[in-house]
Design an enzyme around this catalytic site. Structure first.
Site, mmCIF file in Angstrom:
data_model
loop_
_atom_site.group_PDB
_atom_site.id
_atom_site.type_symbol
_atom_site.label_atom_id
_atom_site.label_comp_id
_atom_site.label_asym_id
_atom_site.label_seq_id
_atom_site.Cartn_x
_atom_site.Cartn_y
_atom_site.Cartn_z
ATOM 1 N N HIS A 62 -22.811 118.861 -40.236
ATOM 2 C CA HIS A 62 -22.356 119.887 -39.266
ATOM 3 C C HIS A 62 -21.709 120.950 -39.855
ATOM 4 O O HIS A 62 -20.661 120.648 -40.822
ATOM 5 C CB HIS A 62 -21.730 119.450 -37.933
ATOM 6 N N TYR A 131 -10.340 114.101 -36.484
ATOM 7 C CA TYR A 131 -10.181 115.199 -37.312
ATOM 8 C C TYR A 131 -9.392 116.524 -36.715
ATOM 9 O O TYR A 131 -9.695 116.691 -35.518
ATOM 10 C CB TYR A 131 -11.578 115.551 -37.916
ATOM 11 N N ASP A 169 -29.246 115.689 -34.408
ATOM 12 C CA ASP A 169 -29.219 115.441 -35.928
ATOM 13 C C ASP A 169 -30.516 115.192 -36.633
ATOM 14 O O ASP A 169 -30.558 115.687 -37.664
ATOM 15 C CB ASP A 169 -28.054 114.573 -36.286
#
Length: 182
Positions: A62, A131, A169
């Site tokens: 991504h 993250y 995905d």
């Protein structure tokens, strides 16, 4: 903290100094001043994200083509193999990737600067992946490169039959056709 350069300039492995004894451990997972010194510029994080995934789940590759995000990634339970792909056309390492195993035990973090596609695959039964990002999620600019692109030849370290992908995905662009940074 200990900072290790990778084969791609700008992507760093960060290992915090851990203080542990029979009671457990303590470490500073983020210090803005120390982080800025380590990467050589000021970074402001605006969003923290947390995902939990099962064994074999692969998220990526991504990136946001506009409003790109730098990401400081780590695992707080389980283990993942984390990958950054250089998609800066002007870079000497354009199209190359680096990967590192991030686990709750090794407490390593990876800094993935703006201009990279990012992904990870879960190696443990489950994994909690955290993250920080330098810009907000902007779905209109989100892009995906297919995880198993033949040009990239990423060795994810797992049996390909075990990979579990989201519908999004599975529709990632091939590297050759992907929108990339100048």
């Amino acid at each position: 903290m200990r900072v290790t350069k990778t084969a791609i300039e700008g992507v760093l492995i960060i290992e915090p100094k851990v203080f542990g004894d029979a009671r457990g451990f303590f470490f500073e997972s983020f210090n803005n001043k120390a982080f800025d010194e380590a990467i050589g510029r000021h970074v402001e994080f605006v969003q923290d994200n947390h995902s939990r995934s099962a064994r074999g789940v692969l998220r990526g590759l991504h990136y946001q083509i506009q409003r790109p995000q730098g990401k400081l990634v780590r695992v707080i339970s389980g283990a993942v193999f984390d990958v950054a792909v250089d998609i800066r056309k002007s870079s000497a390492t354009f199209g190359e990737w680096v990967g590192v195993e991030l686990t709750a035990e090794n407490q390593k973090q990876m800094w993935v600067p703006e201009g990279f596609a990012h992904g990870f695959v879960v190696l443990s039964e489950t994994a909690d992946f955290l993250y920080k990002t330098t810009d907000y999620y902007a779905p209109a600019y989100e892009r995906c490169i297919v995880w198993n692109d033949a040009l990239l030849r990423i060795d994810w370290g797992i049996q390909l039959a075990d990979v579990k992908l989201s519908a999004k995905d599975t529709k990632g662009a091939g590297f050759f056709n992907a929108e990339v940074f100048a």
